[in-house]
Design a protein around this motif. Structure first.
Motif, PDB file in Angstrom:
ATOM      1  N   GLY A 172       0.820  -1.203   0.000  1.00 14.76           N
ATOM      2  CA  GLY A 172       0.000   0.000   0.000  1.00 14.76           C
ATOM      3  C   GLY A 172       0.855   1.254   0.000  1.00 14.76           C
ATOM      4  O   GLY A 172       2.053   1.217   0.304  1.00 14.76           O
ATOM      5  N   ILE A 173       0.228   2.364  -0.346  1.00 18.14           N
ATOM      6  CA  ILE A 173       0.897   3.662  -0.352  1.00 18.14           C
ATOM      7  C   ILE A 173       0.014   4.660   0.392  1.00 18.14           C
ATOM      8  O   ILE A 173      -1.206   4.477   0.492  1.00 18.14           O
ATOM      9  CB  ILE A 173       1.171   4.168  -1.781  1.00 18.14           C
ATOM     10  CG1 ILE A 173      -0.134   4.300  -2.582  1.00 18.14           C
ATOM     11  CG2 ILE A 173       2.154   3.238  -2.494  1.00 18.14           C
ATOM     12  CD1 ILE A 173       0.036   4.931  -3.951  1.00 18.14           C
ATOM     13  N   GLU A 174       0.622   5.724   0.907  1.00 16.78           N
ATOM     14  CA  GLU A 174      -0.166   6.730   1.612  1.00 16.78           C
ATOM     15  C   GLU A 174      -0.711   7.805   0.683  1.00 16.78           C
ATOM     16  O   GLU A 174      -1.650   8.520   1.029  1.00 16.78           O
ATOM     17  CB  GLU A 174       0.650   7.385   2.734  1.00 16.78           C
ATOM     18  CG  GLU A 174       1.789   8.271   2.286  1.00 16.78           C
ATOM     19  CD  GLU A 174       3.099   7.524   2.097  1.00 16.78           C
ATOM     20  OE1 GLU A 174       4.153   8.172   2.227  1.00 16.78           O
ATOM     21  OE2 GLU A 174       3.072   6.313   1.816  1.00 16.78           O
ATOM     22  N   GLY A 175      -0.129   7.931  -0.500  1.00 17.09           N
ATOM     23  CA  GLY A 175      -0.553   8.985  -1.406  1.00 17.09           C
ATOM     24  C   GLY A 175      -0.083  10.354  -0.929  1.00 17.09           C
ATOM     25  O   GLY A 175       0.747  10.475  -0.026  1.00 17.09           O
ATOM     26  N   ILE A 176      -0.638  11.383  -1.516  1.00 20.57           N
ATOM     27  CA  ILE A 176      -0.236  12.757  -1.221  1.00 20.57           C
ATOM     28  C   ILE A 176      -1.325  13.420  -0.377  1.00 20.57           C
ATOM     29  O   ILE A 176      -2.502  13.372  -0.713  1.00 20.57           O
ATOM     30  CB  ILE A 176      -0.027  13.560  -2.525  1.00 20.57           C
ATOM     31  CG1 ILE A 176       1.094  12.904  -3.354  1.00 20.57           C
ATOM     32  CG2 ILE A 176       0.319  15.020  -2.221  1.00 20.57           C
ATOM     33  CD1 ILE A 176       1.212  13.450  -4.759  1.00 20.57           C
ATOM     34  N   SER A 177      -0.913  14.030   0.713  1.00 20.20           N
ATOM     35  CA  SER A 177      -1.858  14.678   1.614  1.00 20.20           C
ATOM     36  C   SER A 177      -2.412  15.967   1.000  1.00 20.20           C
ATOM     37  O   SER A 177      -1.651  16.813   0.522  1.00 20.20           O
ATOM     38  CB  SER A 177      -1.175  14.990   2.949  1.00 20.20           C
ATOM     39  OG  SER A 177      -2.063  15.651   3.834  1.00 20.20           O
ATOM     40  N   PRO A 213      -8.072  11.970   1.625  1.00 16.09           N
ATOM     41  CA  PRO A 213      -9.314  11.408   1.083  1.00 16.09           C
ATOM     42  C   PRO A 213      -9.127  10.096   0.325  1.00 16.09           C
ATOM     43  O   PRO A 213      -9.914   9.159   0.503  1.00 16.09           O
ATOM     44  CB  PRO A 213      -9.838  12.511   0.170  1.00 16.09           C
ATOM     45  CG  PRO A 213      -8.639  13.346  -0.168  1.00 16.09           C
ATOM     46  CD  PRO A 213      -7.788  13.300   1.056  1.00 16.09           C
ATOM     47  N   ALA A 214      -8.109  10.018  -0.511  1.00 19.12           N
ATOM     48  CA  ALA A 214      -7.906   8.808  -1.307  1.00 19.12           C
ATOM     49  C   ALA A 214      -7.486   7.640  -0.417  1.00 19.12           C
ATOM     50  O   ALA A 214      -7.989   6.515  -0.556  1.00 19.12           O
ATOM     51  CB  ALA A 214      -6.862   9.061  -2.388  1.00 19.12           C
ATOM     52  N   TYR A 215      -6.579   7.904   0.506  1.00 18.30           N
ATOM     53  CA  TYR A 215      -6.102   6.845   1.406  1.00 18.30           C
ATOM     54  C   TYR A 215      -7.241   6.322   2.267  1.00 18.30           C
ATOM     55  O   TYR A 215      -7.455   5.114   2.391  1.00 18.30           O
ATOM     56  CB  TYR A 215      -4.975   7.387   2.280  1.00 18.30           C
ATOM     57  CG  TYR A 215      -4.350   6.351   3.188  1.00 18.30           C
ATOM     58  CD1 TYR A 215      -3.397   5.462   2.705  1.00 18.30           C
ATOM     59  CD2 TYR A 215      -4.696   6.259   4.539  1.00 18.30           C
ATOM     60  CE1 TYR A 215      -2.824   4.511   3.524  1.00 18.30           C
ATOM     61  CE2 TYR A 215      -4.132   5.317   5.368  1.00 18.30           C
ATOM     62  CZ  TYR A 215      -3.189   4.443   4.851  1.00 18.30           C
ATOM     63  OH  TYR A 215      -2.631   3.492   5.680  1.00 18.30           O
ATOM     64  N   LYS A 271      -4.064   6.624  -8.412  1.00 21.48           N
ATOM     65  CA  LYS A 271      -2.907   5.811  -8.041  1.00 21.48           C
ATOM     66  C   LYS A 271      -3.108   5.163  -6.678  1.00 21.48           C
ATOM     67  O   LYS A 271      -2.814   3.969  -6.488  1.00 21.48           O
ATOM     68  CB  LYS A 271      -1.640   6.668  -8.027  1.00 21.48           C
ATOM     69  CG  LYS A 271      -0.383   5.877  -7.708  1.00 21.48           C
ATOM     70  CD  LYS A 271       0.869   6.755  -7.791  1.00 21.48           C
ATOM     71  CE  LYS A 271       2.120   5.933  -7.470  1.00 21.48           C
ATOM     72  NZ  LYS A 271       3.349   6.766  -7.570  1.00 21.48           N
ATOM     73  N   THR A 272      -3.627   5.927  -5.707  1.00 25.72           N
ATOM     74  CA  THR A 272      -3.828   5.392  -4.359  1.00 25.72           C
ATOM     75  C   THR A 272      -4.876   4.286  -4.361  1.00 25.72           C
ATOM     76  O   THR A 272      -4.683   3.234  -3.747  1.00 25.72           O
ATOM     77  CB  THR A 272      -4.242   6.518  -3.394  1.00 25.72           C
ATOM     78  OG1 THR A 272      -3.247   7.557  -3.439  1.00 25.72           O
ATOM     79  CG2 THR A 272      -4.362   6.001  -1.971  1.00 25.72           C
TER      80      THR A 272
END
Length: 253
Positions: free
Chosen positions: A93-98, A155-157, A111-112
């Motif tokens: 998993g990834i955290e993505g961009i805040s 939001p995405a995470y 992507k997330t």
């Protein structure tokens, strides 16, 4: 340590570092052969070396879980090497961009979701037929406390992790009479590279996270690994469709 998984085979995605690495080693300690699937190739063989150090056997396969072809290759190579599949810890998993919801970019969203949710669905899609055919098996997916509550700026995470929990509940109901159990772990703040990226290793930022934990400290990857091991073991034979917090009491507070 009792070899409760002797002659069993486990796949761990995101197994090169952090929670995945700790879980791969924990499986090996219990006697399982471990397939490490990760898009980052650990050229130092850190996880494999630690597996071998506890007397285990392991195999690394480079894999991007958002790509169906990579998942099928992992399954094929697992069966080619070991001839079976008993457990899977779908952890990559990834955290993505805040960013706030209205500022989250479509690229970050896609992507997330692709890695954290579609990736887990793809893993289960290709793992489950083998387990169903054998009439036994256990899958644990890595969600998060962010799959149980909301967090501003992610939001995405948060959406991806909530989706993981919905997915395990659905799949658990589908396989409840087929001998396969499906659960999730929901880690709180665990001392991993992901937390280092979020805090920038800033002591003030780290302390803010510690202050959110009722137990007053970060969790360790091995503590999540032990929860995964239990959920895969016969000790959890009546547990399926469960999203287990491993969070130092965060959700309770």
């Amino acid at each position: 340590m009792e070899k409760i998984f002797e002659n069993k085979v486990a796949i761990v995605t995101g197994g090169s570092f952090g929670i995945g690495q700790a879980t791969a080693i924990a499986f090996a300690r219990r006697g399982a052969k471990v397939v490490i699937a990760d898009w980052i190739e650990d050229k130092e063989r850190t996880t494999l070396n630690q597996i071998e150090a506890v007397g285990g056997k392991g195999l690394f396969i480079k894999c991007d879980v958002s790509k169906p072809g990579d998942i099928t290759a992992v399954i094929d190579e697992t069966f080619s090497a070991y001839g079976r599949l008993d457990f899977a810890f779908n952890n990559a998993g990834i955290e993505g961009i805040s960013a706030p919801t209205h500022e989250c970019t479509q690229d970050n969203w896609e992507k997330t979701i692709a890695v954290n949710l579609t990736g887990i669905w793809l893993c289960m899609k290709h793992e489950l037929p083998h387990m169903i055919r054998e009439g036994k098996g256990a899958i644990v997916n890595c969600a998060s406390v962010a799959g149980l509550i909301g967090f501003a700026g992610l939001p995405a995470y948060v959406a991806s992790k909530h989706g993981v929990i919905g997915l395990i509940k659905t799949a658990a109901l589908e396989t409840a009479k087929l001998g396969v159990r499906i659960n999730a772990v929901c880690p709180g703040v665990i001392r991993t590279a992901m937390i280092d990226r979020i805090t920038g290793k800033d002591k003030v930022a780290e302390q803010q996270f510690v202050n959110m934990e009722p137990v007053g400290r970060f969790g360790e990857p091995a503590e999540v690994a032990e929860a995964v091991i239990w959920l895969c073991s016969d000790a959890a034979s009546f547990v399926t469709g469960h999203a287990m917090p491993v969070d130092g009491g965060w959700i309770a507070s």
